[in-house]
Design a protein around this motif. Sequence first.
Motif, PDB file in Angstrom:
ATOM      1  N   ASN A   1       0.822  -1.219   0.000  1.00  0.00           N
ATOM      2  CA  ASN A   1       0.000   0.000   0.000  1.00  0.00           C
ATOM      3  C   ASN A   1       0.855   1.269   0.000  1.00  0.00           C
ATOM      4  OD1 ASN A   1      -2.429  -1.621   0.346  1.00  0.00           O
ATOM      5  ND2 ASN A   1      -1.788  -1.864   2.470  1.00  0.00           N
ATOM      6  N   PRO A   2       1.730   1.412  -0.993  1.00  0.00           N
ATOM      7  CA  PRO A   2       2.713   2.496  -0.921  1.00  0.00           C
ATOM      8  C   PRO A   2       2.165   3.885  -1.192  1.00  0.00           C
ATOM      9  CG  PRO A   2       2.943   1.309  -2.988  1.00  0.00           C
ATOM     10  CD  PRO A   2       1.946   0.542  -2.170  1.00  0.00           C
ATOM     11  N   TRP A   3       1.085   3.986  -1.953  1.00  0.00           N
ATOM     12  CA  TRP A   3       0.712   5.319  -2.434  1.00  0.00           C
ATOM     13  C   TRP A   3      -0.786   5.399  -2.649  1.00  0.00           C
ATOM     14  CZ3 TRP A   3       3.365   9.836  -3.897  1.00  0.00           C
ATOM     15  CH2 TRP A   3       2.642  10.743  -4.680  1.00  0.00           C
ATOM     16  N   SER A   4      -1.379   6.481  -2.200  1.00  0.00           N
ATOM     17  CA  SER A   4      -2.724   6.867  -2.612  1.00  0.00           C
ATOM     18  C   SER A   4      -2.783   8.378  -2.569  1.00  0.00           C
ATOM     19  CB  SER A   4      -3.797   6.259  -1.689  1.00  0.00           C
ATOM     20  OG  SER A   4      -3.864   6.953  -0.470  1.00  0.00           O
ATOM     21  N   ARG A   5      -3.827   8.937  -3.142  1.00  0.00           N
ATOM     22  CA  ARG A   5      -3.955  10.394  -3.160  1.00  0.00           C
ATOM     23  C   ARG A   5      -4.022  10.965  -1.748  1.00  0.00           C
ATOM     24  NH1 ARG A   5      -9.030  10.662  -7.027  1.00  0.00           N
ATOM     25  NH2 ARG A   5      -9.403   8.771  -5.832  1.00  0.00           N
TER      26      ARG A   5
ATOM     27  N   GLU B   1       2.253  11.861   1.491  1.00  0.00           N
ATOM     28  CA  GLU B   1       3.292  12.164   2.470  1.00  0.00           C
ATOM     29  C   GLU B   1       3.860  10.892   3.095  1.00  0.00           C
ATOM     30  OE1 GLU B   1       0.241  13.365   2.516  1.00  0.00           O
ATOM     31  OE2 GLU B   1       0.435  15.510   2.043  1.00  0.00           O
ATOM     32  N   ASN B   2       3.037   9.856   3.234  1.00  0.00           N
ATOM     33  CA  ASN B   2       3.522   8.606   3.811  1.00  0.00           C
ATOM     34  C   ASN B   2       4.621   8.000   2.947  1.00  0.00           C
ATOM     35  OD1 ASN B   2       1.238   9.256   5.249  1.00  0.00           O
ATOM     36  ND2 ASN B   2       0.467   7.173   5.365  1.00  0.00           N
ATOM     37  N   PHE B   3       4.407   8.010   1.641  1.00  0.00           N
ATOM     38  CA  PHE B   3       5.398   7.464   0.718  1.00  0.00           C
ATOM     39  C   PHE B   3       6.679   8.292   0.750  1.00  0.00           C
ATOM     40  CE2 PHE B   3       7.278   7.395  -3.578  1.00  0.00           C
ATOM     41  CZ  PHE B   3       7.544   6.039  -3.698  1.00  0.00           C
ATOM     42  N   GLU B   4       6.523   9.607   0.739  1.00  0.00           N
ATOM     43  CA  GLU B   4       7.689  10.483   0.768  1.00  0.00           C
ATOM     44  C   GLU B   4       8.490  10.296   2.056  1.00  0.00           C
ATOM     45  OE1 GLU B   4       5.744  14.178   0.264  1.00  0.00           O
ATOM     46  OE2 GLU B   4       5.394  13.905  -1.900  1.00  0.00           O
ATOM     47  N   LYS B   5       7.793  10.147   3.178  1.00  0.00           N
ATOM     48  CA  LYS B   5       8.472   9.935   4.451  1.00  0.00           C
ATOM     49  C   LYS B   5       9.181   8.594   4.472  1.00  0.00           C
ATOM     50  CE  LYS B   5       9.572  11.093   8.646  1.00  0.00           C
ATOM     51  NZ  LYS B   5      10.477  12.229   8.889  1.00  0.00           N
ATOM     52  N   ALA B   6       8.549   7.569   3.885  1.00  0.00           N
ATOM     53  CA  ALA B   6       9.179   6.254   3.829  1.00  0.00           C
ATOM     54  C   ALA B   6      10.481   6.300   3.035  1.00  0.00           C
ATOM     55  CB  ALA B   6       8.213   5.246   3.215  1.00  0.00           C
ATOM     56  N   CYS B   7      10.471   6.998   1.916  1.00  0.00           N
ATOM     57  CA  CYS B   7      11.689   7.124   1.112  1.00  0.00           C
ATOM     58  C   CYS B   7      12.781   7.841   1.906  1.00  0.00           C
ATOM     59  CB  CYS B   7      11.395   7.881  -0.179  1.00  0.00           C
ATOM     60  SG  CYS B   7      10.327   6.987  -1.339  1.00  0.00           S
ATOM     61  N   GLU B   8      12.395   8.868   2.627  1.00  0.00           N
ATOM     62  CA  GLU B   8      13.356   9.613   3.452  1.00  0.00           C
ATOM     63  C   GLU B   8      13.990   8.711   4.515  1.00  0.00           C
ATOM     64  OE1 GLU B   8      12.999  12.897   7.001  1.00  0.00           O
ATOM     65  OE2 GLU B   8      11.700  13.165   5.239  1.00  0.00           O
TER      66      GLU B   8
ATOM     67  N   LEU C   1       9.265   8.575  -8.366  1.00  0.00           N
ATOM     68  CA  LEU C   1       8.321   7.688  -9.038  1.00  0.00           C
ATOM     69  C   LEU C   1       6.952   7.694  -8.366  1.00  0.00           C
ATOM     70  CD1 LEU C   1      10.656   4.643  -9.776  1.00  0.00           C
ATOM     71  CD2 LEU C   1       9.735   6.267 -11.440  1.00  0.00           C
ATOM     72  N   GLY C   2       6.845   8.374  -7.220  1.00  0.00           N
ATOM     73  CA  GLY C   2       5.552   8.455  -6.565  1.00  0.00           C
ATOM     74  C   GLY C   2       4.496   9.146  -7.406  1.00  0.00           C
ATOM     75  N   GLU C   3       4.920   9.993  -8.317  1.00  0.00           N
ATOM     76  CA  GLU C   3       3.982  10.673  -9.210  1.00  0.00           C
ATOM     77  C   GLU C   3       3.679   9.856 -10.465  1.00  0.00           C
ATOM     78  OE1 GLU C   3       2.414  13.304  -8.454  1.00  0.00           O
ATOM     79  OE2 GLU C   3       3.525  13.977  -6.686  1.00  0.00           O
ATOM     80  N   ASP C   4       4.366   8.720 -10.607  1.00  0.00           N
ATOM     81  CA  ASP C   4       4.193   7.895 -11.795  1.00  0.00           C
ATOM     82  C   ASP C   4       3.069   6.887 -11.571  1.00  0.00           C
ATOM     83  OD1 ASP C   4       4.870   5.493 -13.672  1.00  0.00           O
ATOM     84  OD2 ASP C   4       6.166   7.111 -14.390  1.00  0.00           O
ATOM     85  N   GLU C   5       2.384   6.520 -12.619  1.00  0.00           N
ATOM     86  CA  GLU C   5       1.246   5.609 -12.501  1.00  0.00           C
ATOM     87  C   GLU C   5       1.652   4.201 -12.086  1.00  0.00           C
ATOM     88  OE1 GLU C   5       0.986   4.221 -17.202  1.00  0.00           O
ATOM     89  OE2 GLU C   5      -0.574   5.496 -16.334  1.00  0.00           O
ATOM     90  N   ILE C   6       2.943   3.891 -12.133  1.00  0.00           N
ATOM     91  CA  ILE C   6       3.366   2.546 -11.749  1.00  0.00           C
ATOM     92  C   ILE C   6       3.195   2.308 -10.250  1.00  0.00           C
ATOM     93  CG2 ILE C   6       5.810   3.055 -11.317  1.00  0.00           C
ATOM     94  CD1 ILE C   6       6.483   0.397 -12.665  1.00  0.00           C
TER      95      ILE C   6
END
Length: 344
Positions: free
Chosen positions: A255-259, A263-270, A306-311
Amino acid sequence: MSTDTNADADAESSSNCGASSSSESTSEASTDRSSSCGASSGSDDSSSSKCGASSNSSSSSSCGASSSDDDSSNEKEVGSTVDDFDADPGKLSAVGLGPGHPEGMTDRAKSALLEAEHIVGYTTYIDLIPDEITEEADELYDTPMCGEVSRTEEAIDRALAGNDVAIVGSGDPNVYALGGLALEILESKGATASMVDFEAVPGVPAAQSCAARLGAPLVNDTVSISLSDHLVPMPEIESRLHSAAKESFTITIYNPWSRKRRENFEKACEILLAHRDEDTPVGIVHGAGREDEQVMITELGELEELGEDEIIDMTTTIVVGNEDTYVWDDRMVTPRGYETKYDY
């Protein structure tokens, strides 16, 4: 794709659930719109499913079980108890469908579904079941996203009313899924797992099905972490990410990304980059086993953009390598350690 059923928790819907309700919601979620399968009902509305418990609703309940308000985004406490049912209970099976294509289902899962009189599940997962199986069922009951509690209680009420019932999810029923919820609701109703002959029928979870598309990234110790904060607070998720990232685990991210959760995804990458090198291999699998499947191997330093990418969305699973993981011939490889013991 085998994202398992935690994705249900991140959207809103209205659903019937077979428990007591005083809601005025008018949404109907059942495939069999006039299903009635169980105990007493005080409702004057014959169009909605009242599978087994008393109801004062003029229509169907909101996203959850018993409800006293009109907020369809909140699941409510369960309504009926085992005392509301007079029939000898049937069987309840929590069935994992695997990666999302018929070939990925186990024979045991197919048999369990064929044995079930009623099949209950999230609409998308019901659609993944082969027609030759669904056509054999007496009734299908599906709800949109967010109906986990109402859907699971519906399945339990149908079983307590004497039917053999399968509640389905993608992946495995005990990986971010409804196996545990079913046992919790059974307990809350005063029932027991043995009373309904509860069985969890395993399936291939997302971590394994997606890893297979990437090569061999999970050959050594590994952990799985969901970025959905619908049920787990984000500070707790961040703590888990820190703990896993600083050790030599490969990490599977569900569940890495939703609209709602950019911020959760960005924080995880950080957090991952605070503990691992930018060139750490990362595998991304979108829609595994479905028509829109995409597979990519990249590096940790490239992941956030890649968080902005549809993948990357709710049907995506991400596998982050450890310090030993490397890419060979477009495949991720995490050594098990044989090279330290043997010459080859």
